[in-house]
Motif scaffolding. Structure first.
Motif: not given
Length: 250
Positions: A226-228, A234-235, A245-250
């Motif tokens: 998720l943080t790569a 990422n695409d 939405r998960i990415k926005e929380r990381v």
């Protein structure tokens, strides 16, 4: 453990895999992920010897599988279990006969011993009283569990799964993922799963390699992914709204 070193593969002059190297550990769920058409299925088929590689090495334990003749590879193949994308059960055989098939082909067990092993494997995948049913008489999720029972019938050291959740609903997919994970841990199997299902990645992805355009662009685990920083990865990971939405929380 299975290790691949600098594997290259071409078809009709078109290169599909480029210098791919990775280690797949025993007792772990090792995932190969990537978009369709980017080489992950070719890699999986190369690992089991269905495709001969052009160069590089595929190593099972301390044996260089890719350097062996087809006949010499037979012993290692008998230690391999396969879970195919569409389950690949024989429609004309009962559940019991499907699970017994590899035992009939490769073991010298008595009929009673084979039946004991079939029943053990069916019980392990939580299937009871289905021995005499045909694949058409059970659900897709049950068919997949029968396929897993067949894959472990010979007590394999290596388990290969090609898109194991294809065609399954999300709830059943979780059941199959958890079952593969449990069996991997229980028997210390080197399990390699070919998937593009991000729910599987985040559920059971202990070791993950990402293949893009035939090259390994990234490796890590479900916590790292998720943080790569790899743009192509990422695409792929954040293609759905849920994972955005998960990415926005990381």
């Amino acid at each position: 453990m299975i290790e691949i070193k600098n594997v290259n593969k071409s078809f009709n002059g078109k290169q599909i895999l480029f210098d791919v190297s990775a280690k797949f550990e025993a007792g772990q769920t090792n995932l190969i992920i990537g978009q369709s058409g980017h080489g992950k299925t070719v890699l999986l088929k190369s690992l089991v010897g269905l495709h001969a590689i052009d160069s590089g090495q595929i190593i099972y334990g301390d044996q260089v599988f890719s350097d062996m003749s087809f006949l010499s590879q037979k012993q290692i193949r008998q230690e391999i279990g396969m879970l195919f994308q569409g389950s690949a059960l024989f429609d004309s055989l009962t559940v019991e006969e499907n699970v017994r098939f590899p035992l009939d082909m490769f073991s010298t067990k008595s009929a009673e011993e084979k039946l004991d092993r079939v029943n053990f494997c069916l019980k392990r995948v939580d299937l009871n009283n289905v021995n005499h049913l045909y694949p058409s008489e059970i659900s897709g999720g049950m068919q997949k569990r029968v396929a897993i029972a067949r894959a472990i019938a010979l007590n394999p050291k290596y388990l290969f799964c090609d898109e194991p959740n294809s065609g399954l609903d999300p709830k059943t997919s979780i059941v199959i993922d958890n079952l593969i994970y449990e069996i991997t841990k229980e028997y210390g199997i080197t399990t390699i799963i070919n998937t593009h299902d991000m729910n599987s990645v985040m559920g059971i992805g202990e070791k993950i390699i990402y293949i893009h355009s035939g090259r390994k662009l990234w490796e890590g685990n479900k916590e790292d992914i998720l943080t790569a920083k790899e743009e192509q990865l990422n695409d792929f990971v954040f293609a759905s709204e849920l994972f955005k939405r998960i990415k926005e929380r990381v």
